[in-house]
Design a protein around this motif. Structure first.
Motif, PDB file in Angstrom:
ATOM      1  N   ILE A 292       1.357  14.315  -1.700  1.00 47.90           N
ATOM      2  CA  ILE A 292       0.614  13.444  -2.160  1.00 47.90           C
ATOM      3  C   ILE A 292       0.759  13.003  -3.487  1.00 47.90           C
ATOM      4  CG2 ILE A 292      -2.028  13.201  -2.449  1.00 47.90           C
ATOM      5  CD1 ILE A 292      -2.447  15.323  -0.217  1.00 47.90           C
ATOM      6  N   PHE A 293       1.160  13.902  -4.450  1.00 46.92           N
ATOM      7  CA  PHE A 293       1.278  13.438  -5.829  1.00 46.92           C
ATOM      8  C   PHE A 293       2.590  12.551  -6.057  1.00 46.92           C
ATOM      9  CE2 PHE A 293       3.314  14.398  -9.669  1.00 46.92           C
ATOM     10  CZ  PHE A 293       2.478  14.091 -10.629  1.00 46.92           C
ATOM     11  N   VAL A 294       3.200  12.801  -5.323  1.00 49.30           N
ATOM     12  CA  VAL A 294       4.634  11.952  -5.375  1.00 49.30           C
ATOM     13  C   VAL A 294       4.325  10.410  -4.733  1.00 49.30           C
ATOM     14  CG1 VAL A 294       6.843  11.554  -4.569  1.00 49.30           C
ATOM     15  CG2 VAL A 294       6.605  13.907  -5.402  1.00 49.30           C
ATOM     16  N   ALA A 295       3.737  10.381  -3.809  1.00 46.90           N
ATOM     17  CA  ALA A 295       3.323   9.079  -3.262  1.00 46.90           C
ATOM     18  C   ALA A 295       2.400   8.501  -3.823  1.00 46.90           C
ATOM     19  CB  ALA A 295       2.676   9.606  -1.648  1.00 46.90           C
ATOM     20  N   GLY A 296       1.422   9.037  -4.468  1.00 43.54           N
ATOM     21  CA  GLY A 296       0.469   8.331  -5.289  1.00 43.54           C
ATOM     22  C   GLY A 296       1.191   7.715  -6.649  1.00 43.54           C
ATOM     23  N   PHE A 297       2.151   8.533  -7.169  1.00 46.38           N
ATOM     24  CA  PHE A 297       2.926   8.419  -8.510  1.00 46.38           C
ATOM     25  C   PHE A 297       3.820   6.919  -8.082  1.00 46.38           C
ATOM     26  CE2 PHE A 297       6.450   8.527 -11.044  1.00 46.38           C
ATOM     27  CZ  PHE A 297       5.982   8.682 -12.419  1.00 46.38           C
ATOM     28  N   VAL A 298       4.512   7.082  -6.762  1.00 43.41           N
ATOM     29  CA  VAL A 298       5.228   6.035  -6.440  1.00 43.41           C
ATOM     30  C   VAL A 298       4.450   4.735  -6.172  1.00 43.41           C
ATOM     31  CG1 VAL A 298       6.872   4.965  -4.667  1.00 43.41           C
ATOM     32  CG2 VAL A 298       7.226   7.091  -5.481  1.00 43.41           C
ATOM     33  N   LEU A 299       3.519   4.868  -5.640  1.00 42.14           N
ATOM     34  CA  LEU A 299       2.499   3.489  -5.310  1.00 42.14           C
ATOM     35  C   LEU A 299       1.951   2.903  -6.625  1.00 42.14           C
ATOM     36  CD1 LEU A 299       0.688   4.738  -2.181  1.00 42.14           C
ATOM     37  CD2 LEU A 299       2.229   2.757  -2.287  1.00 42.14           C
ATOM     38  N   ILE A 300       1.416   3.784  -7.339  1.00 39.24           N
ATOM     39  CA  ILE A 300       0.848   3.306  -8.742  1.00 39.24           C
ATOM     40  C   ILE A 300       1.996   2.687  -9.613  1.00 39.24           C
ATOM     41  CG2 ILE A 300      -0.253   4.292 -11.068  1.00 39.24           C
ATOM     42  CD1 ILE A 300      -1.889   6.417  -9.344  1.00 39.24           C
TER      43      ILE A 300
ATOM     44  N   GLU B 228      -6.458   0.070  -8.090  1.00 37.74           N
ATOM     45  CA  GLU B 228      -7.246   0.047  -7.241  1.00 37.74           C
ATOM     46  C   GLU B 228      -6.522  -0.338  -5.704  1.00 37.74           C
ATOM     47  OE1 GLU B 228      -7.482  -1.723 -10.035  1.00 37.74           O
ATOM     48  OE2 GLU B 228      -9.332  -0.901 -10.772  1.00 37.74           O
ATOM     49  N   LYS B 229      -5.430  -1.216  -5.995  1.00 41.78           N
ATOM     50  CA  LYS B 229      -4.730  -1.540  -4.611  1.00 41.78           C
ATOM     51  C   LYS B 229      -4.042  -0.338  -4.051  1.00 41.78           C
ATOM     52  CE  LYS B 229      -1.816  -5.337  -3.559  1.00 41.78           C
ATOM     53  NZ  LYS B 229      -0.797  -6.358  -4.277  1.00 41.78           N
ATOM     54  N   SER B 230      -3.573   0.574  -5.068  1.00 42.67           N
ATOM     55  CA  SER B 230      -2.801   1.485  -4.672  1.00 42.67           C
ATOM     56  C   SER B 230      -3.867   2.600  -3.943  1.00 42.67           C
ATOM     57  CB  SER B 230      -2.233   2.252  -5.823  1.00 42.67           C
ATOM     58  OG  SER B 230      -1.091   1.454  -6.448  1.00 42.67           O
TER      59      SER B 230
ATOM     60  N   ARG C 281      -4.780   1.620  -0.635  1.00 36.59           N
ATOM     61  CA  ARG C 281      -3.423   1.934   0.361  1.00 36.59           C
ATOM     62  C   ARG C 281      -3.379   3.338   0.684  1.00 36.59           C
ATOM     63  NH1 ARG C 281       1.224  -1.279  -2.488  1.00 36.59           N
ATOM     64  NH2 ARG C 281       2.194  -0.302  -0.990  1.00 36.59           N
ATOM     65  N   LEU C 282      -3.701   4.312  -0.051  1.00 38.98           N
ATOM     66  CA  LEU C 282      -3.706   5.552  -0.082  1.00 38.98           C
ATOM     67  C   LEU C 282      -4.736   6.310   0.651  1.00 38.98           C
ATOM     68  CD1 LEU C 282      -2.130   7.094  -3.521  1.00 38.98           C
ATOM     69  CD2 LEU C 282      -1.374   7.690  -1.044  1.00 38.98           C
ATOM     70  N   ALA C 283      -5.956   5.732   0.519  1.00 38.56           N
ATOM     71  CA  ALA C 283      -7.148   6.379   1.042  1.00 38.56           C
ATOM     72  C   ALA C 283      -7.031   7.056   2.359  1.00 38.56           C
ATOM     73  CB  ALA C 283      -8.494   5.568   0.833  1.00 38.56           C
ATOM     74  N   LEU C 284      -6.535   6.074   3.242  1.00 38.91           N
ATOM     75  CA  LEU C 284      -6.533   6.481   4.729  1.00 38.91           C
ATOM     76  C   LEU C 284      -5.881   7.421   5.083  1.00 38.91           C
ATOM     77  CD1 LEU C 284      -8.052   5.984   7.368  1.00 38.91           C
ATOM     78  CD2 LEU C 284      -6.092   4.232   7.831  1.00 38.91           C
ATOM     79  N   PRO C 285      -4.524   7.311   4.419  1.00 35.27           N
ATOM     80  CA  PRO C 285      -3.284   8.585   4.790  1.00 35.27           C
ATOM     81  C   PRO C 285      -3.926   9.968   4.157  1.00 35.27           C
ATOM     82  CG  PRO C 285      -2.443   6.592   4.106  1.00 35.27           C
ATOM     83  CD  PRO C 285      -3.692   6.324   4.004  1.00 35.27           C
ATOM     84  N   VAL C 286      -4.542   9.727   3.117  1.00 37.32           N
ATOM     85  CA  VAL C 286      -5.070  11.239   2.299  1.00 37.32           C
ATOM     86  C   VAL C 286      -6.242  11.690   3.160  1.00 37.32           C
ATOM     87  CG1 VAL C 286      -6.226  11.951   0.362  1.00 37.32           C
ATOM     88  CG2 VAL C 286      -4.184  10.525   0.145  1.00 37.32           C
TER      89      VAL C 286
END
Lengths: 189, 140
Positions: free
Chosen positions: B88-96, B104-106, B109-114
């Motif tokens: 989760i941390f890596v995915a968030g970092f990549v998206l941001i 906000e956009k990131s 996009r992350l909210a549902l999968p998380v």
């Protein structure tokens, strides 16, 4: 490497079947000790199980300094004593406070026991159960397990002189109890 | 019988019982000797009611196996949980830090999968603790 060392190495490497062999080899030793210390037949098996769980957990630290039987008996002794301290605090202190022979003699044998028991074997074992824990343990290790004074000292952390003294006093008390029982039987006849 | 004589008699019987060379002097009271002999003989016998269940060794090894299994399961769950958090941390970092991405956009996009991931993890935890029965003193 002897048979015991090979067995211990196998167990430490994770062979649980090898541990079953060890349990089968030493379960009588542990049972005899725990039976004499704990006394409540319903609890004996549970405490024996605890002993073997501890032996398994501590086996990686065993350095073959003492015989394996002595090392296991030490764990059994400590586990038994801790169990009595925890669950039967009163009887534990009672047992240790009564190391004066005159006090024990006044209670050994119990007059009720003399009247109740015709069989001297059963009578004797009841008297052994009335002795303080240290006396019972020393008697069991010396006579039933045929260990030396030195080994008993290692197990119980008592000096050899104390072991000899407890053994002598315990046997003298039991002999006096037996004499009282015999006298009672003769009078009854 | 005085203490020293009593002790001598015990020592003689001890030596006899352990197959050492010892001659019993005739000066001892024969009744005492007989009583002590009975006592020494009886002390070599098991006390009554001294037994373990037939499958005792089997019971001990089963308990050990169960404990080992419990421990490895706990370790597996720990590693699994740590891996998911790291993911989760890596995915968030990549998206941001993706080109043109806003915070906000990131997040949107992350909210549902998380949420789905956390729900899945929660479900696994619940199933593990409520549906699998574990008991230290399980009867066989």
């Amino acid at each position: 490497m002897n048979d015991e060392q090979a067995l211990v190495r196998q167990i430490v490497q994770g062979n649980v079947r090898a541990y079953q062999t060890l349990v089968e080899r030493y379960q009588r030793l542990v049972l005899h000790m725990i039976r004499r210390i704990v006394q409540q037949p319903a609890d004996v098996e549970d405490v024996c199980q605890d002993v073997f769980m501890k032996v398994y957990q501590q086996l990686p630290t065993y350095q073959f300094e003492a015989k394996l039987s002595t090392w296991i008996a030490t764990i059994a002794y400590r586990t038994g004593i801790n169990y009595v301290k925890k669950h039967h605090r009163e009887s534990f202190h009672h047992s240790f406070d009564q190391l004066d022979d005159t006090d024990i003699l006044s209670q050994l044998p119990n007059p009720e026991d003399v009247v109740q028991q015709d069989d001297w074997h059963a009578f004797l074992h009841r008297q052994i159960d009335r002795l303080p824990i240290h006396y019972r343990t020393v008697l069991t290790l010396y006579h039933l397990e045929e260990l030396s004074y030195e080994e008993i000292g290692q197990i119980t952390s008592m000096p050899e002189g104390t072991v000899k003294n407890y053994l002598f006093r315990a046997r003298r008390l039991l002999k006096n109890a037996l004499e009282a029982h015999q006298t009672r039987e003769k009078n009854y006849e | 019988m005085n203490n020293s004589t009593d002790q001598q008699l015990q020592e003689f019987l001890d030596a006899q019982q352990r197959n050492e060379q010892a001659q019993l002097p005739t000066t001892f009271n024969q009744e005492d000797v007989a009583t002590y002999k009975r006592l020494f003989e009886e002390l070599t016998h098991e006390p009554p009611d001294t037994y373990l269940s037939f499958s005792f060794s089997n019971k001990v090894t089963r308990q050990i196996q169960r404990q080992t299994m419990d421990r490895s399961e706990r370790n597996a769950f720990l590693i699994y949980g740590m891996s998911v958090l790291f993911m989760i941390f890596v995915a968030g970092f990549v998206l941001i830090n993706a080109p043109g991405a806003t915070f906000e956009k990131s997040i949107s996009r992350l909210a549902l999968p998380v949420v789905l991931l956390l729900f899945g993890l929660g479900f696994i935890q619940w199933a593990d603790y409520r549906l699998l029965k574990r008991s230290r003193r399980q009867k066989f």
